[in-house]
Scaffold this motif. Structure first.
Motif, PDB file in Angstrom:
ATOM      1  N   GLY A  41      60.986   8.903  51.285  1.00 19.26           N
ATOM      2  CA  GLY A  41      61.926   7.824  51.051  1.00 19.26           C
ATOM      3  C   GLY A  41      62.761   7.970  49.795  1.00 19.26           C
ATOM      4  N   LYS A  42      62.550   9.051  49.063  1.00 22.12           N
ATOM      5  CA  LYS A  42      63.313   9.266  47.827  1.00 22.12           C
ATOM      6  C   LYS A  42      64.179  10.514  47.943  1.00 22.12           C
ATOM      7  CE  LYS A  42      60.129   7.009  44.625  1.00 22.12           C
ATOM      8  NZ  LYS A  42      59.384   7.144  43.330  1.00 22.12           N
ATOM      9  N   GLU A  43      65.206  10.576  47.114  1.00 20.83           N
ATOM     10  CA  GLU A  43      66.065  11.751  47.084  1.00 20.83           C
ATOM     11  C   GLU A  43      65.352  12.911  46.392  1.00 20.83           C
ATOM     12  OE1 GLU A  43      70.449   9.568  46.964  1.00 20.83           O
ATOM     13  OE2 GLU A  43      69.805  10.847  45.314  1.00 20.83           O
ATOM     14  N   ASP A  88      53.885  11.701  39.895  1.00 16.26           N
ATOM     15  CA  ASP A  88      54.269  13.094  40.091  1.00 16.26           C
ATOM     16  C   ASP A  88      53.942  13.586  41.503  1.00 16.26           C
ATOM     17  OD1 ASP A  88      53.122  13.738  36.758  1.00 16.26           O
ATOM     18  OD2 ASP A  88      55.211  13.532  37.412  1.00 16.26           O
ATOM     19  N   SER A  89      53.225  12.794  42.270  1.00 12.73           N
ATOM     20  CA  SER A  89      52.880  13.182  43.639  1.00 12.73           C
ATOM     21  C   SER A  89      54.156  13.363  44.463  1.00 12.73           C
ATOM     22  CB  SER A  89      52.007  12.114  44.298  1.00 12.73           C
ATOM     23  OG  SER A  89      50.773  12.009  43.625  1.00 12.73           O
ATOM     24  N   ALA A  90      54.295  14.517  45.087  1.00 13.95           N
ATOM     25  CA  ALA A  90      55.511  14.834  45.842  1.00 13.95           C
ATOM     26  C   ALA A  90      55.360  16.209  46.472  1.00 13.95           C
ATOM     27  CB  ALA A  90      56.735  14.824  44.931  1.00 13.95           C
TER      28      ALA A  90
END
Length: 127
Positions: A41-43, A88-90
């Motif tokens: 959901g994020k860029e 920082d999870s990504a």
């Protein structure tokens, strides 16, 4: 061009991880390299860039906690991540560009300025 990330995983808040990106199929030493990350959901966010001459740039969100480095002899890019936080999870991606682009704020960390991408490695930080 091939970029293959490794080193992701699960870690507790405050812990460390080291990501690697093995590059092949191009003249690695002359390319600008970068790490990006993207959460659902994020860029996609450019978090660290290292130019061919070793100049670096960091996003404020990771400055003083993450360190980008490159080993031209091994055609490998690294990201040392310390003091990890849950935010920082990504998915973390390695990217390459034949030229460094400068902005008034320093090296560009825009995804649009990078031509080649890896498949990503997942980083999960738990509380």
């Amino acid at each position: 061009v091939q970029l293959v990330e490794s080193g992701g995983g699960s870690v507790q808040s405050g812990g460390s991880l080291r990501l690697s990106c093995a590059a092949s199929g191009f003249t690695y030493s002359s390319y600008s390299m970068a790490w990006f990350r993207q959460s659902p959901g994020k860029e996609r966010e450019g978090i660290a860039v290292i130019a061919s001459d070793g100049v670096v740039s960091y996003a404020d969100s990771v400055k003083d906690r993450f360190t980008i480095s490159r080993d031209n002899a091994k055609s490998t890019l690294y990201l040392q991540m310390d003091s990890l936080k849950s935010e920082d999870s990504a998915m973390y991606y390695c990217a390459a560009a034949p030229l460094s682009k400068m902005t008034i704020w320093g090296l560009s960390r825009s995804p649009a300025d990078f031509n080649h991408w890896g498949q990503g490695t997942q980083v999960t930080v738990s509380l």
